[in-house]
Design a protein around this motif. Structure first.
Motif, short mmCIF file in Angstrom:
data_model
loop_
_atom_site.label_atom_id
_atom_site.label_comp_id
_atom_site.label_asym_id
_atom_site.label_seq_id
_atom_site.Cartn_x
_atom_site.Cartn_y
_atom_site.Cartn_z
N SER A 182 118.88 -42.68 -42.79
CA SER A 182 118.33 -44.17 -43.90
C SER A 182 119.02 -43.11 -45.51
O SER A 182 118.87 -42.58 -45.58
CB SER A 182 116.97 -44.13 -43.45
OG SER A 182 116.09 -43.09 -44.56
N LYS A 189 116.59 -42.74 -47.70
CA LYS A 189 115.97 -41.93 -48.03
C LYS A 189 115.53 -40.60 -47.12
O LYS A 189 114.98 -38.87 -47.49
CB LYS A 189 114.31 -42.02 -47.81
CG LYS A 189 113.64 -43.96 -48.55
CD LYS A 189 112.40 -44.04 -48.93
CE LYS A 189 111.99 -45.02 -49.75
NZ LYS A 189 110.65 -45.83 -49.81
N ILE A 198 103.31 -45.53 -44.86
CA ILE A 198 104.42 -46.11 -45.02
C ILE A 198 104.81 -47.75 -45.90
O ILE A 198 105.47 -47.14 -46.62
CB ILE A 198 104.65 -47.07 -43.15
CG1 ILE A 198 104.79 -46.08 -42.03
CG2 ILE A 198 105.51 -47.96 -43.58
CD1 ILE A 198 104.93 -46.93 -40.75
N ALA A 199 103.79 -48.44 -45.97
CA ALA A 199 103.50 -49.72 -47.10
C ALA A 199 103.46 -49.02 -48.53
O ALA A 199 104.83 -49.19 -49.26
CB ALA A 199 102.38 -50.56 -47.06
N SER A 259 107.59 -47.61 -48.26
CA SER A 259 108.27 -47.58 -48.59
C SER A 259 108.33 -48.67 -50.66
O SER A 259 109.38 -49.77 -50.38
CB SER A 259 107.66 -49.42 -47.74
OG SER A 259 106.91 -49.94 -48.26
N ALA A 285 110.40 -48.46 -38.63
CA ALA A 285 110.20 -48.46 -40.10
C ALA A 285 110.76 -47.89 -40.77
O ALA A 285 110.89 -47.68 -41.80
CB ALA A 285 108.27 -47.44 -40.65
N GLY A 286 112.06 -46.77 -39.96
CA GLY A 286 113.66 -47.07 -40.66
C GLY A 286 113.20 -44.70 -41.34
O GLY A 286 113.85 -44.51 -42.49
#
Length: 213
Positions: free
Chosen positions: A2, A4, A101-102, A105, A127-128
């Motif tokens: 990813s 990130k 996680i939110a 993101s 979640a990537g």
């Protein structure tokens, strides 16, 4: 990989050991970060386990240009936001929750979340997130357990932390799915309290030589 994950890897820049440090007195933050950077470990994780943690991150971010400061022991979205605003360039959590996680993101600051079980790894992947902290490493099965995850989770890489020191770091760094390890042995509490920056620099220099095979 990813975007990130790529960003996080660029921040760590091949560093084999990420110092996991606890700072009780903010005055120690800058000289400690400088000592670790001189020893070849510029990327550091300052844990939010003390009242001085956020101010320490601010000091290092503002005054130690050669350091890459991150925040550890992030347990919720509020702490994520506070650490990011303090200048953290990466965030480390001991576990994985929807709230964290939110928060990640919606932020440019990359997250290194903690996992142990295959289910947690799968949740992170959904979640990537494909670069994860394996914590607590020794207590959760050690290098042998982590090695067993390489085949079913071929695209996932780890930074094991917890119970790792100079005596067993190579066991982890020799694994194909390990990028780096986290540890506190390069900045022992007693050396920090004594202001033994030369001693910490020497420990960091030795740790920086623990390159992956």
């Amino acid at each position: 990989m990813s975007n990130k994950t790529a960003k996080l890897l660029s921040l760590l820049d091949g560093q084999p050991v990420i110092p996991v440090i606890k700072i009780a007195d903010v005055k120690d933050a800058v000289p400690l970060a400088r000592a670790l950077a001189r020893g070849g470990l510029p990327a550091i994780e300052i844990t939010l386990r003390t009242d001085a943690a956020l101010d320490s991150i601010r000091r290092v971010a503002a005054e130690v240009e050669e350091a890459v400061v991150g925040a550890g022991t992030i347990l919720n979205a509020r702490q994520f936001d506070e650490a990011a605003k303090a200048g953290s360039r990466f965030i480390v959590s001991p576990g994985l929750t929807r709230e964290v996680i939110a928060a990640a993101s919606g932020s440019d600051v990359p997250l290194l979340p903690g996992v142990i079980t295959p289910g947690e790894i799968m949740a992170a992947a959904e979640a990537g997130l494909d670069f994860l902290k394996f914590f607590p490493a020794e207590q959760a099965g050690g290098a042998a357990f982590l090695k067993s995850l390489a085949s079913p989770f071929g695209g996932i890489h780890f930074c094991p932390t917890g119970g790792i020191g100079a005596n067993n770091a190579k066991d982890y760094l020799g694994l194909p799915n390990v990028i780096c390890v986290g540890g506190s042995w390069v900045a022992p509490d007693e050396m920090v309290k004594a202001g033994d920056w030369a001693g910490i620099e020497a420990l960091a220099r030795e740790a920086s030589k623990l390159r992956k095979k």
